[in-house]
Design an enzyme around this catalytic site. Structure first.
Site, PDB file in Angstrom:
ATOM      1  N   ARG A  90     -19.097  67.274  14.702  1.00 33.16           N
ATOM      2  CA  ARG A  90     -20.092  66.483  15.839  1.00 33.16           C
ATOM      3  C   ARG A  90     -19.127  65.158  16.316  1.00 33.16           C
ATOM      4  O   ARG A  90     -19.163  64.990  17.487  1.00 33.16           O
ATOM      5  CB  ARG A  90     -21.245  66.069  15.210  1.00 33.16           C
ATOM      6  CG  ARG A  90     -22.230  65.141  15.950  1.00 33.16           C
ATOM      7  CD  ARG A  90     -23.341  65.178  15.323  1.00 33.16           C
ATOM      8  NE  ARG A  90     -23.953  66.571  15.367  1.00 33.16           N
ATOM      9  CZ  ARG A  90     -24.844  66.949  14.518  1.00 33.16           C
ATOM     10  NH1 ARG A  90     -25.667  66.155  13.652  1.00 33.16           N
ATOM     11  NH2 ARG A  90     -25.500  68.200  14.631  1.00 33.16           N
ATOM     12  N   TYR A  91     -18.570  64.586  15.793  1.00 38.97           N
ATOM     13  CA  TYR A  91     -17.800  63.195  15.955  1.00 38.97           C
ATOM     14  C   TYR A  91     -16.184  63.413  16.229  1.00 38.97           C
ATOM     15  O   TYR A  91     -15.801  64.429  15.805  1.00 38.97           O
ATOM     16  CB  TYR A  91     -18.168  62.236  14.824  1.00 38.97           C
ATOM     17  CG  TYR A  91     -19.290  61.625  14.768  1.00 38.97           C
ATOM     18  CD1 TYR A  91     -20.089  61.063  15.544  1.00 38.97           C
ATOM     19  CD2 TYR A  91     -20.132  62.325  13.419  1.00 38.97           C
ATOM     20  CE1 TYR A  91     -21.543  60.638  15.170  1.00 38.97           C
ATOM     21  CE2 TYR A  91     -21.511  61.608  13.162  1.00 38.97           C
ATOM     22  CZ  TYR A  91     -22.076  60.856  13.960  1.00 38.97           C
ATOM     23  OH  TYR A  91     -23.305  60.594  13.657  1.00 38.97           O
ATOM     24  N   ARG A  94     -13.927  63.275  12.992  1.00 38.25           N
ATOM     25  CA  ARG A  94     -14.412  63.553  11.301  1.00 38.25           C
ATOM     26  C   ARG A  94     -14.932  64.938  11.388  1.00 38.25           C
ATOM     27  O   ARG A  94     -15.915  65.047  12.351  1.00 38.25           O
ATOM     28  CB  ARG A  94     -14.860  62.375  10.805  1.00 38.25           C
ATOM     29  CG  ARG A  94     -16.219  61.895  11.330  1.00 38.25           C
ATOM     30  CD  ARG A  94     -16.347  60.367  10.938  1.00 38.25           C
ATOM     31  NE  ARG A  94     -17.246  59.808  11.441  1.00 38.25           N
ATOM     32  CZ  ARG A  94     -17.745  59.356  12.716  1.00 38.25           C
ATOM     33  NH1 ARG A  94     -16.805  59.693  13.514  1.00 38.25           N
ATOM     34  NH2 ARG A  94     -18.890  58.689  13.179  1.00 38.25           N
ATOM     35  N   CYS A 103     -26.827  73.471  -5.422  1.00 37.38           N
ATOM     36  CA  CYS A 103     -27.101  72.146  -5.717  1.00 37.38           C
ATOM     37  C   CYS A 103     -27.468  72.074  -7.103  1.00 37.38           C
ATOM     38  O   CYS A 103     -28.159  72.998  -7.764  1.00 37.38           O
ATOM     39  CB  CYS A 103     -27.941  71.554  -4.717  1.00 37.38           C
ATOM     40  SG  CYS A 103     -27.785  71.350  -2.912  1.00 37.38           S
ATOM     41  N   CYS A 107     -33.575  69.528  -3.747  1.00 38.75           N
ATOM     42  CA  CYS A 107     -34.608  68.245  -3.319  1.00 38.75           C
ATOM     43  C   CYS A 107     -35.687  68.849  -2.467  1.00 38.75           C
ATOM     44  O   CYS A 107     -35.276  69.577  -1.248  1.00 38.75           O
ATOM     45  CB  CYS A 107     -33.681  67.162  -2.668  1.00 38.75           C
ATOM     46  SG  CYS A 107     -32.168  66.741  -3.258  1.00 38.75           S
ATOM     47  N   CYS A 110     -34.824  68.201   1.351  1.00 36.95           N
ATOM     48  CA  CYS A 110     -33.596  68.694   1.995  1.00 36.95           C
ATOM     49  C   CYS A 110     -33.480  69.066   3.560  1.00 36.95           C
ATOM     50  O   CYS A 110     -34.432  69.685   3.907  1.00 36.95           O
ATOM     51  CB  CYS A 110     -33.055  69.559   1.318  1.00 36.95           C
ATOM     52  SG  CYS A 110     -31.208  69.840   1.807  1.00 36.95           S
ATOM     53  N   ARG A 112     -31.266  70.395   4.852  1.00 40.98           N
ATOM     54  CA  ARG A 112     -30.603  71.507   5.002  1.00 40.98           C
ATOM     55  C   ARG A 112     -31.203  72.742   4.213  1.00 40.98           C
ATOM     56  O   ARG A 112     -30.523  73.644   3.744  1.00 40.98           O
ATOM     57  CB  ARG A 112     -29.125  71.329   4.775  1.00 40.98           C
ATOM     58  CG  ARG A 112     -28.106  71.628   5.720  1.00 40.98           C
ATOM     59  CD  ARG A 112     -26.495  71.140   5.136  1.00 40.98           C
ATOM     60  NE  ARG A 112     -26.208  69.891   6.072  1.00 40.98           N
ATOM     61  CZ  ARG A 112     -25.342  69.024   5.291  1.00 40.98           C
ATOM     62  NH1 ARG A 112     -24.824  69.177   4.198  1.00 40.98           N
ATOM     63  NH2 ARG A 112     -25.045  67.913   6.126  1.00 40.98           N
ATOM     64  N   ASP A 270     -35.782  63.334   8.111  1.00 43.33           N
ATOM     65  CA  ASP A 270     -35.576  64.275   9.343  1.00 43.33           C
ATOM     66  C   ASP A 270     -36.854  65.013   9.483  1.00 43.33           C
ATOM     67  O   ASP A 270     -37.588  65.283   8.400  1.00 43.33           O
ATOM     68  CB  ASP A 270     -34.471  65.194   9.062  1.00 43.33           C
ATOM     69  CG  ASP A 270     -33.026  64.483   9.165  1.00 43.33           C
ATOM     70  OD1 ASP A 270     -32.915  63.596  10.065  1.00 43.33           O
ATOM     71  OD2 ASP A 270     -32.353  64.851   8.319  1.00 43.33           O
ATOM     72  N   ASP A 307     -31.139  60.395  12.484  1.00 44.37           N
ATOM     73  CA  ASP A 307     -30.170  61.428  12.814  1.00 44.37           C
ATOM     74  C   ASP A 307     -30.797  62.093  13.761  1.00 44.37           C
ATOM     75  O   ASP A 307     -31.931  62.666  13.534  1.00 44.37           O
ATOM     76  CB  ASP A 307     -29.676  62.274  11.588  1.00 44.37           C
ATOM     77  CG  ASP A 307     -28.287  62.559  11.603  1.00 44.37           C
ATOM     78  OD1 ASP A 307     -27.996  62.598  12.581  1.00 44.37           O
ATOM     79  OD2 ASP A 307     -27.744  62.914  10.506  1.00 44.37           O
ATOM     80  N   LYS A 314     -25.873  60.014  14.172  1.00 44.99           N
ATOM     81  CA  LYS A 314     -26.829  58.787  13.378  1.00 44.99           C
ATOM     82  C   LYS A 314     -26.804  57.745  14.394  1.00 44.99           C
ATOM     83  O   LYS A 314     -25.815  57.226  15.127  1.00 44.99           O
ATOM     84  CB  LYS A 314     -26.015  58.207  12.060  1.00 44.99           C
ATOM     85  CG  LYS A 314     -26.047  59.432  11.022  1.00 44.99           C
ATOM     86  CD  LYS A 314     -25.103  59.305  10.039  1.00 44.99           C
ATOM     87  CE  LYS A 314     -24.911  60.207   9.100  1.00 44.99           C
ATOM     88  NZ  LYS A 314     -24.008  61.295   9.675  1.00 44.99           N
TER      89      LYS A 314
HETATM   90  C1  LIG Z   1     -22.961  61.844   8.847  1.00 51.15           C
HETATM   91  C2  LIG Z   1     -22.407  62.829   9.419  1.00 51.15           C
HETATM   92  C3  LIG Z   1     -20.605  62.402   9.560  1.00 51.15           C
HETATM   93  C4  LIG Z   1     -20.282  61.176   8.859  1.00 51.15           C
HETATM   94  O1  LIG Z   1     -20.814  60.144   9.630  1.00 51.15           O
HETATM   95  P1  LIG Z   1     -20.341  58.705   9.313  1.00 51.15           P
HETATM   96  O2  LIG Z   1     -21.163  57.681  10.100  1.00 51.15           O
HETATM   97  O3  LIG Z   1     -18.820  58.425   9.727  1.00 51.15           O
HETATM   98  O4  LIG Z   1     -20.546  58.160   7.635  1.00 51.15           O
HETATM   99  C5  LIG Z   1     -19.943  63.134  10.074  1.00 51.15           C
HETATM  100  N1  LIG Z   1     -20.443  64.566  10.544  1.00 51.15           N
HETATM  101  C6  LIG Z   1     -21.795  64.635  10.422  1.00 51.15           C
HETATM  102  C7  LIG Z   1     -21.986  66.148  11.411  1.00 51.15           C
HETATM  103  C8  LIG Z   1     -22.418  63.981  10.005  1.00 51.15           C
HETATM  104  O5  LIG Z   1     -24.023  64.162  10.207  1.00 51.15           O
HETATM  105  S1  SF4 Z   2     -30.469  67.117  -0.378  1.00 49.86           S
HETATM  106 FE1  SF4 Z   2     -30.402  69.212   0.025  1.00 49.86          FE
HETATM  107  S2  SF4 Z   2     -28.052  69.534  -0.022  1.00 49.86           S
HETATM  108 FE2  SF4 Z   2     -28.471  67.357  -0.998  1.00 49.86          FE
HETATM  109  S3  SF4 Z   2     -28.608  67.792  -3.320  1.00 49.86           S
HETATM  110 FE3  SF4 Z   2     -30.588  67.858  -2.590  1.00 49.86          FE
HETATM  111  S4  SF4 Z   2     -31.048  69.949  -2.003  1.00 49.86           S
HETATM  112 FE4  SF4 Z   2     -28.748  69.741  -2.228  1.00 49.86          FE
END
Ligand SMILES: *Cc1c(COP(=O)(O)O)cnc(C)c1O
Ligand code: SF4
Length: 385
Positions: A90-91, A94, A103, A107, A110, A112, A270, A307, A314
């Protein structure tokens, strides 16, 4: 088998367990179990003090999870930024590299939920395509191992991935996002630390949400990582009934620093199907930030971020410290709400070469936004005619 693996085996992990150990109604337990995996290992379970406490809320399923029909499964549009199944890019510089769907605890909040626990969606077969993608993209200088929890992999498997990344010359730093120091600190072994430290610079971001999670075991795990030369950060999620209170958050942040963990992000929860009962108004988060800054060590203060839904990344939020302008002065307030005037630098400064350079840079960066306005115009013209 290592101790942490044995502990995982002894987890509460079924609808039947919910009925037998927590008195859930059988029907409800089955529904919850089919919606999102359950896994609470004996260590994290032992942190619960009473039903409905901040630990319980994070790990024991709740009937409210069934209420969120119509909410997005993928609120951050991670799939949209996913060139290969294991990568979210996305960025500019990175990527997130999803290495496992497993996991050590599932959680309840979560973001995801759509992916974790489902080995068809994140799995080993996609690791190689992830490595290939990173190798083919020289702009990627920071790789964040995520999941799931990458420390669910064995040391051998993890080392294969990390050494694979280290073999790519443009990868400068490797980050590991793991909840293990908080939920299963026994996973942080001398053997693991010894392996990781061969591949520096390695950073770890962990995930503590409540001061009760800062136990002697957790402290030891974080210290072992720090002793291996790994800076450890924390990403907390702001959650109703768990930590939506300035005193609780202050205590958490101070305890983390005492364990050599540097608070990094505080996430607004989220909008995720099955987790909306944790959301708080943004004003609650801003008020917490207001009660941290100035009142305790600057080191204890995370960035409060949302986010952006749909994949905007973010976005940091700050309480309002700039109250306005008075001529050439900026009117500011401090953490005690005392008012100060700061005489700003005269605008002529702009004529200096550095300022002009910066101006040009700014113009370039805002161009895409302007383009959008042009795109909208014809639509507006049409509706008027
Ligand atoms: C959070 C995140 C990152 C890392 O973001 P930083 O601000 O550099 O910590 C990179 N890619 C995605 C998709 C993210 O959600
Ligand atoms: S927040 Fe989601 S991905 Fe992270 S440890 Fe918990 S269940 Fe796993």
């Amino acid at each position: 088998m290592e101790l942490w693996q044995e502990m995982l085996r002894a987890s509460v992990d079924s609808g039947k367990d919910l009925v037998e150990r927590f008195g859930f109604d059988k029907d409800l337990a089955e529904k919850l179990n089919s919606l999102f995996h359950i896994r609470i290992n004996p260590y994290y379970l032992s942190l619960i003090r009473y039903p409905g406490d901040p630990i319980w809320l994070q790990c024991i399923p709740d009937a409210k999870e069934l209420e969120d029909d119509g909410f997005p499964l993928d609120p951050l549009n991670e799939e949209g930024d996913s060139p290969v199944p294991s990568i979210t890019h996305r960025y500019p510089d990175r990527v997130l590299f999803l290495t496992t769907s497993q996991c050590s605890m599932y959680c309840r909040f979560c973001t995801r939920k759509r992916k974790v626990g489902d080995s068809g969606k994140i799995s080993m077969k996609y690791i190689q395509s992830g490595l290939d993608y990173i190798a083919a993209h020289p702009e990627v200088r920071d790789v964040i191992l995520s999941g799931g929890d990458p420390l669910m992999l064995t040391d051998v498997m993890l080392e294969k991935i990390i050494s694979g990344l280290r073999a790519i010359p443009h990868v400068e730093i490797i980050r590991i996002g793991t909840k293990m120091p908080c939920v299963l600190p026994q996973r942080i072994t001398p053997k693991l630390c010894k392996m990781l430290k061969k591949y520096h610079p390695i950073y770890v971001n962990t995930h503590f949400n409540h001061p009760w999670e800062c136990t002697a075991e957790a402290k030891q795990a974080c210290e072992m990582l720090a002793d291996a030369g790994i800076p450890v950060g924390n990403q907390a999620v702001l959650m109703k009934g768990v930590n939506d209170n300035p005193d609780v958050m202050l205590e958490l942040m101070r305890k983390l620093l005492a364990m050599r963990v540097r608070p990094y992000y505080l996430y607004q929860a989220d909008i995720t199907k099955g987790a909306n009962h944790f959301r708080t108004p943004v004003s609650v988060g801003l008020n917490i930030m207001d009660k941290l800054r100035g009142h305790t060590s600057g080191l204890a203060i995370p960035y409060y971020v949302i986010d952006a839904p749909g994949g905007g990344g973010k976005i940091p939020l700050l309480p309002q410290y700039v109250l306005g302008r008075n001529g050439n002065s900026i009117i500011l307030r401090n953490y005690k709400y005392d008012i100060y005037q700061y005489p700003d630098v005269e605008e002529e400064e702009e004529k200096k070469p550095e300022a002009q350079l910066e101006k040009r840079f700014m113009r370039k960066r805002t161009r895409p936004a302007r383009k959008k306005v042009f795109e909208e115009k014809p639509i507006r013209a049409e509706s008027q005619s």
